[in-house]
Design a protein around this motif. Structure first.
Motif, short mmCIF file in Angstrom:
data_model
loop_
_atom_site.label_atom_id
_atom_site.label_comp_id
_atom_site.label_asym_id
_atom_site.label_seq_id
_atom_site.Cartn_x
_atom_site.Cartn_y
_atom_site.Cartn_z
N ASP A 124 0.79 -1.18 -0.25
CA ASP A 124 -0.16 0.06 0.00
C ASP A 124 0.86 1.17 -0.09
O ASP A 124 0.48 2.41 -0.49
N ASP A 125 2.01 1.21 0.44
CA ASP A 125 2.75 2.46 0.45
C ASP A 125 4.13 2.49 -0.36
O ASP A 125 5.00 2.89 0.05
N ILE A 126 4.24 1.35 -1.13
CA ILE A 126 5.37 1.36 -2.12
C ILE A 126 5.72 3.01 -2.96
O ILE A 126 6.62 3.23 -2.88
N ILE A 127 4.66 3.25 -3.28
CA ILE A 127 4.68 4.68 -4.18
C ILE A 127 4.87 5.65 -3.20
O ILE A 127 5.84 6.60 -3.80
N VAL A 181 2.74 0.34 -11.30
CA VAL A 181 3.87 0.51 -12.40
C VAL A 181 3.52 1.74 -13.09
O VAL A 181 4.52 2.33 -13.55
N ARG A 182 2.22 2.23 -13.27
CA ARG A 182 2.03 3.51 -13.87
C ARG A 182 2.64 4.72 -13.13
O ARG A 182 3.19 5.57 -13.63
N ASP A 183 2.60 4.47 -11.95
CA ASP A 183 2.88 5.59 -10.94
C ASP A 183 4.43 5.56 -10.88
O ASP A 183 5.14 6.65 -11.00
N CYS A 184 5.03 4.42 -10.94
CA CYS A 184 6.82 4.41 -11.07
C CYS A 184 7.01 4.90 -12.36
O CYS A 184 8.10 6.04 -12.44
N SER A 185 6.41 4.89 -13.54
CA SER A 185 6.66 5.40 -14.84
C SER A 185 6.55 6.81 -14.87
O SER A 185 7.32 7.62 -15.41
N ALA A 186 5.34 7.24 -14.17
CA ALA A 186 5.05 8.54 -14.15
C ALA A 186 6.29 9.56 -13.33
O ALA A 186 6.49 10.56 -13.65
N MET A 187 6.76 8.88 -12.32
CA MET A 187 8.10 9.43 -11.81
C MET A 187 9.12 9.44 -12.18
O MET A 187 10.35 10.01 -11.84
N GLY A 188 9.20 8.62 -13.43
CA GLY A 188 10.41 8.72 -14.28
C GLY A 188 11.48 7.39 -13.71
O GLY A 188 12.64 7.54 -13.85
N ASP A 193 16.46 5.41 -7.70
CA ASP A 193 16.64 5.35 -9.11
C ASP A 193 15.92 4.22 -9.95
O ASP A 193 15.47 4.67 -11.01
N GLU A 194 15.79 3.08 -9.43
CA GLU A 194 15.25 1.89 -10.27
C GLU A 194 14.50 1.04 -9.25
O GLU A 194 14.82 0.78 -8.03
N VAL A 195 13.58 0.33 -9.85
CA VAL A 195 12.55 -0.51 -8.80
C VAL A 195 12.83 -1.91 -9.67
O VAL A 195 12.35 -2.00 -11.06
N PHE A 196 12.90 -2.90 -8.84
CA PHE A 196 13.17 -4.21 -9.55
C PHE A 196 12.02 -5.12 -9.06
O PHE A 196 11.75 -5.38 -7.63
N PHE A 197 10.88 -5.40 -9.64
CA PHE A 197 9.60 -6.43 -9.41
C PHE A 197 10.12 -7.62 -9.64
O PHE A 197 10.31 -8.38 -10.68
#
Length: 472
Positions: free
Chosen positions: A197-200, A226-233, A209-213
């Motif tokens: 719930d609080d990853i973002i 995934v969309r929020d991570c992409s939105a943050m660059g 810098d990077e997120v590894f799923f």
């Protein structure tokens, strides 16, 4: 922005340049030991050899992939690789001197001292450069901050794998557990900083810098995360689910615009295939020349003993079941194929998957036995090699009737181009009567294939032919 790791040979240009400098330094010191402290490049002979050394060293580095995985190698493995590299370079330099007829003018002592110093300098410099690169990567400013998103059961192994294989590239920011809503202390020394719930929120407020799923296939990753991570660059890495049934050789690539997981019994680089094909072309040209010379004597001899064409052609199955026409000097009488059915009961090979028999009556008396014993009947296949139907080293191409009897696992031996010679030919040749053993040897050749193995098999083939243990 994410900088993709360079996978080409240029990736290790630093080691290549370092090795080149070590070779030249060894050459200069060897010259000083032999002739006193003078400028070796002023002498035309030694200057030319020094320049040739550079080209040979670059050629060996490129084709031998000398620095592939250099950062992963231990001290003993590095010593072995250094010895192989330096020995090959110096042997090729020696071959150049012999072919250019300057060996008698060039000091053998200088070449020997150069070789010994080259090994020592190159090994020490490699170790120093590796330590420098690893230490530099461990500096915080050079690292990338990585957040691991996984589940409790996988977290420990994921952290261990990253620590083992990333060589200090990453600062591990923390672990986010998809199956846990609360933060816990740490796993393998890495703090658990978030739940699903609080990853973002954590990424938004911290250095990531990077997120590894790295989550099991059974767990769905919410698209919103995934969309929020992409939105943050933030750079996103997704672990692909591999299939154990595909074996160890698995790579990710693109097929017609689709990202795919590809698997094969052996995965090779374009560079390796380029060298193998270059060897085939060179061998094919030389072989065709010898075939022409042999034809001057064999064609009349065959026609006198058995009227009919001196050459024999037959459709065989090539790589992955691709049919092609193979060529040989005819060593059997014209009715050999018809008589084969009558002789199948005397076949030495179990299950009739191949046909071998002692004292085959279909072989032309005299000349037929001679060309089979010396393997001269195979020489026209150099034309097949030049055309690209075959390779110098590979697996024996089956006949159409043999192919029809193949079981599933037998087909694996055709995962590579058929060869003029191969693993089973130099491991017993006609003495092997169990086809399953042939399949095992061919499969081992494909899975363990390397350019070095091809050279070893070619050398053994020459020895087998000279010993007279050719085909029956």
């Amino acid at each position: 922005m994410y900088q993709k790791e360079n996978s080409s040979w240029v990736k290790h240009a630093d080691f290549t340049i370092c090795d080149m400098l070590c070779l030249q330094l060894a050459f200069i010191l060897a010259y000083w030991v032999r002739n006193g402290i003078n400028q070796p490049y002023h002498t035309e002979l030694y200057r030319n050899v020094a320049i040739v050394m550079i080209f040979i060293q670059l050629m060996v580095t490129f084709f031998n992939e000398s620095f592939s995985g250099v950062l992963r190698r231990g001290t003993l493995v590095e010593l072995k690789k250094t010895f192989e590299q330096c020995t090959l370079v110096c042997l090729l330099v020696l071959a150049y001197m012999f072919l250019s007829r300057i060996g008698s003018d060039y000091s053998r002592m200088i070449l020997l001292i150069t070789y010994v110093l080259y090994i020592g300098f190159s090994y020490c410099c490699r170790q120093i450069l590796k330590k420098f690169l690893k230490d530099r990567r461990y500096e915080e400013g050079e690292k990338r901050s990585l957040l691991i998103v996984t589940v409790s059961s996988n977290a420990k192994s994921v952290v261990e794998n990253i620590r083992k294989n990333n060589y200090g590239n990453y600062h591990l920011a923390g672990i986010a557990l998809m199956d846990c809503d609360k933060k816990s202390n740490s796993i393998n020394g890495i703090p658990v900083v978030a739940g699903q719930d609080d990853i973002i929120e954590y990424i938004h407020k911290n250095w990531v810098d990077e997120v590894f799923f790295a989550v099991p296939k059974a767990i769905d990753i919410p698209e919103q995360i995934v969309r929020d991570c992409s939105a943050m660059g933030v750079v996103i890495h997704m672990q692909l689910a591999t299939m154990k049934s595909l074996g160890k050789n698995q790579i990710v690539e693109e097929l017609a615009g689709y990202p795919v997981l590809s698997s094969s019994i052996r995965i090779v680089t374009p560079r390796q295939m380029f060298v193998k094909r270059a060897m085939d072309i060179a061998g094919g040209l030389v072989g065709c020349l010898f075939t022409g010379i042999a034809a001057i004597f064999l064609v009349p001899a065959i026609k006198i003993k058995s009227p009919g064409p001196a050459f024999f052609s037959q459709v065989r199955m090539g790589k992955n079941g691709r049919p092609f026409k193979i060529y040989k000097f005819r060593s059997m009488y014209m009715d050999a194929e018809e008589r084969k059915k009558e002789l199948m009961k005397q076949n030495n090979v179990k299950d009739g998957m191949m046909f071998k028999m002692d004292d085959d009556p279909r072989i032309i008396k005299g000349v037929g036995h001679f060309i089979r014993k010396t393997s001269l009947d195979e020489f026209p296949q150099f034309w097949n090699i030049l055309k690209g139907d075959m390779s110098l080293v590979g697996t024996r191409p089956p006949t159409m009737d043999e192919w029809e009897k193949y079981e599933l696992h037998h087909r694996k031996r055709l995962a590579i181009k058929p060869g003029l010679t191969g693993m089973w030919q130099v491991s017993g040749r006609s003495d092997i009567t169990d086809f399953e053993e042939v399949v095992e040897l061919d499969t081992r050749y494909i899975s363990d294939w390397s350019l070095k193995l091809d050279v070893e098999i070619l050398f053994k083939t020459v020895m087998v032919v000279f010993r007279g243990s050719g085909a029956k």
